[in-house]
Design a protein around this motif. Structure first.
Motif, mmCIF file in Angstrom:
data_model
loop_
_atom_site.group_PDB
_atom_site.id
_atom_site.type_symbol
_atom_site.label_atom_id
_atom_site.label_comp_id
_atom_site.label_asym_id
_atom_site.label_seq_id
_atom_site.Cartn_x
_atom_site.Cartn_y
_atom_site.Cartn_z
ATOM 1 N N ALA A 1 0.919 -1.244 0.067
ATOM 2 C CA ALA A 1 0.072 0.179 -0.064
ATOM 3 C C ALA A 1 0.834 1.209 0.139
ATOM 4 O O ALA A 1 1.916 1.223 0.666
ATOM 5 C CB ALA A 1 -0.840 0.055 1.221
ATOM 6 N N ALA A 2 0.425 2.212 -0.643
ATOM 7 C CA ALA A 2 0.805 3.641 -0.658
ATOM 8 C C ALA A 2 1.014 4.115 0.672
ATOM 9 O O ALA A 2 0.039 4.073 1.341
ATOM 10 C CB ALA A 2 0.463 4.627 -1.606
ATOM 11 N N LEU A 3 2.130 4.707 1.148
ATOM 12 C CA LEU A 3 2.237 5.268 2.630
ATOM 13 C C LEU A 3 1.367 6.656 2.477
ATOM 14 O O LEU A 3 1.488 7.136 1.501
ATOM 15 C CB LEU A 3 3.677 5.585 2.950
ATOM 16 C CG LEU A 3 4.463 4.324 3.143
ATOM 17 C CD1 LEU A 3 5.934 4.576 3.240
ATOM 18 C CD2 LEU A 3 4.012 3.581 4.643
ATOM 19 N N PRO A 4 0.861 6.900 3.637
ATOM 20 C CA PRO A 4 0.192 8.295 3.853
ATOM 21 C C PRO A 4 1.195 9.230 3.569
ATOM 22 O O PRO A 4 2.618 9.116 3.839
ATOM 23 C CB PRO A 4 -0.223 8.437 5.162
ATOM 24 C CG PRO A 4 -0.198 6.939 5.739
ATOM 25 C CD PRO A 4 0.800 6.278 5.014
ATOM 26 N N PHE B 1 6.022 2.683 0.092
ATOM 27 C CA PHE B 1 4.998 1.615 0.165
ATOM 28 C C PHE B 1 5.164 0.965 1.750
ATOM 29 O O PHE B 1 6.218 0.928 2.369
ATOM 30 C CB PHE B 1 5.303 0.635 -0.743
ATOM 31 C CG PHE B 1 5.098 1.197 -2.180
ATOM 32 C CD1 PHE B 1 3.917 1.689 -2.703
ATOM 33 C CD2 PHE B 1 6.261 0.993 -2.923
ATOM 34 C CE1 PHE B 1 4.178 2.124 -3.866
ATOM 35 C CE2 PHE B 1 6.229 1.678 -4.193
ATOM 36 C CZ PHE B 1 4.963 2.056 -4.472
ATOM 37 N N SER B 2 4.187 0.496 2.299
ATOM 38 C CA SER B 2 4.258 -0.480 3.204
ATOM 39 C C SER B 2 3.941 -1.982 2.686
ATOM 40 O O SER B 2 3.127 -1.979 1.536
ATOM 41 C CB SER B 2 3.077 -0.342 4.482
ATOM 42 O OG SER B 2 2.025 -0.404 3.877
ATOM 43 N N VAL B 3 4.528 -2.783 3.014
ATOM 44 C CA VAL B 3 4.722 -4.471 2.554
ATOM 45 C C VAL B 3 4.332 -5.025 3.776
ATOM 46 O O VAL B 3 5.132 -5.041 4.548
ATOM 47 C CB VAL B 3 6.092 -4.776 1.619
ATOM 48 C CG1 VAL B 3 5.646 -6.058 1.360
ATOM 49 C CG2 VAL B 3 6.249 -3.638 0.680
ATOM 50 N N ARG B 4 3.113 -5.689 3.676
ATOM 51 C CA ARG B 4 2.806 -6.525 4.734
ATOM 52 C C ARG B 4 2.198 -8.059 4.216
ATOM 53 O O ARG B 4 1.659 -8.182 3.346
ATOM 54 C CB ARG B 4 1.744 -5.911 5.494
ATOM 55 C CG ARG B 4 1.999 -4.576 6.059
ATOM 56 C CD ARG B 4 2.177 -4.684 7.440
ATOM 57 N NE ARG B 4 2.372 -3.417 8.128
ATOM 58 C CZ ARG B 4 3.622 -2.566 8.038
ATOM 59 N NH1 ARG B 4 4.444 -2.909 7.319
ATOM 60 N NH2 ARG B 4 3.584 -1.078 8.558
#
Ligand SMILES: [Zn+2]
Length: 345
Positions: free
Chosen positions: A259-262, A294-297
């Motif tokens: 997801a794109a980071l804020p 990005f966050s990658v989870r």
């Protein structure tokens, strides 16, 4: 790098980088191009070469010459060492000529005697034209200059990460237009996911399934860069209005959500304060490290049998409208099978 006094102002994010190699006749343009091609290619930079000539091309006097005389729309000759694509001349604008090779090259060397709207290496004392960006004034190796240094200078104008830049180009070509920030970010997002899953893109091994959480520009980038397609059931949209996607490695099996980071717009403004917002975002999204974007989870492997590619798993007839419903998208109760529409869902 004192030999190159005038900097090229704007970092390049859109491949290919075009460099004009400009000078009068017999100034050594071709010799320099040959050396630059060799040096850049040896460094992993795909390099193209474009030149206009007023001389007729020496087509072989055999079959191909006769075929060309019949004015085909295209002609391809394959020899053991190369393929030669022959097309009608078209316009002689540099832009059109470069478009014909741009897909194959990270850098295009445009050998020319006249000023072009591209950064230039100037030979034989040629003076910069009005507004011309100068990569180097080249006096030749004999003039005390180093070819490696010139190649390094050209390489420094390219994005550091050529794999990402090539992916952004694929996304831009698929989406059309200049490559808006969403397209650039979508391309980077797909690469970040592939990195996390240890997969190469585009996915040729049918291992990847993507669920996009956006239906905007970035979605086209996900399609172009991953090679996953809605019609192959390897990509579908679960529109959450978010610049994010889940990536499922069907072989592992495991999944990640990227997801794109804020706060990315503000980050882009801060990274390139001198540029207008659109350009600042394009540059930032192309050039910042993925960890800043990005966050990658990990994500649960929550696909069901009917989500997977392959032949339809179930195929029933709606008892109300009679239409066929496949892939388990029907409703079943004591009255029988109904489609979602007839069941009021
Ligand atoms: Zn129905």
């Amino acid at each position: 790098m004192s030999a190159y006094a005038v900097p090229v102002q704007v970092p390049v994010v859109d491949l290919p980088l075009v460099v004009a190699v400009r000078g009068p006749s017999k100034s050594g343009k071709t010799t320099l191009c040959v050396e630059l091609v060799r040096t850049l290619e040896a460094g992993g930079v795909r390099t193209g070469w474009v030149k206009r000539t007023h001389h007729p091309l020496d087509l072989p006097a055999k079959a191909s010459g006769r075929v060309w005389g019949a004015q085909p729309s295209a002609m391809l000759l394959r020899a053991p060492d190369r393929r030669q694509l022959t097309l009608p001349p078209g316009s002689d604008s540099a832009e059109d000529l470069i478009a014909a090779v741009s897909h194959h090259a990270d850098v295009v060397l445009l050998e020319t005697h006249r000023p072009e709207p591209y950064p230039a290496v100037l030979l034989d004392g040629s003076q910069p034209a009005e507004g011309e960006q100068v990569v180097a004034q080249w006096h030749g190796v004999g003039g005390g200059q180093d070819l490696e240094e010139l190649a390094t200078r050209i390489r420094s104008l390219l994005p550091h990460d050529l794999v990402a830049a090539r992916a952004i180009r694929r996304a831009r070509e698929f989406h059309g237009g200049r490559g808006c920030p969403g397209v650039v970010l979508g391309a980077r997002l797909a690469l970040a996911a592939a990195d996390a899953l240890g997969l190469a893109l585009p996915d040729t091994g049918k291992r990847l399934l993507v669920v996009a959480e956006t239906s905007r520009c970035a979605l086209d980038a996900l399609v172009a860069v991953t090679g996953c397609r809605p019609g192959r059931r390897t990509l579908r949209v679960d529109d959450q209005g978010k610049l994010a996607a889940r990536f499922y490695d069907l072989a592992a099996p495991r999944a990640v959500r990227v997801a794109a980071l804020p706060g990315l717009r503000e980050k882009a403004d801060a990274a390139f304060p001198a540029l207008e917002r659109f350009e600042a975002q394009r540059l930032a999204y192309a050039l910042l490290p993925a960890t800043e974007l990005f966050s990658v989870r990990p994500w649960p492997f929550d696909l069901t049998e009917s989500d997977l590619p392959g032949k339809p798993h179930a195929r029933v007839e709606c008892r109300v409208c009679g239409e066929e419903v496949s892939d388990g998208r029907h409703i079943e109760d004591e009255t029988g099978f109904r489609c979602r529409s007839c069941a009021g869902r």
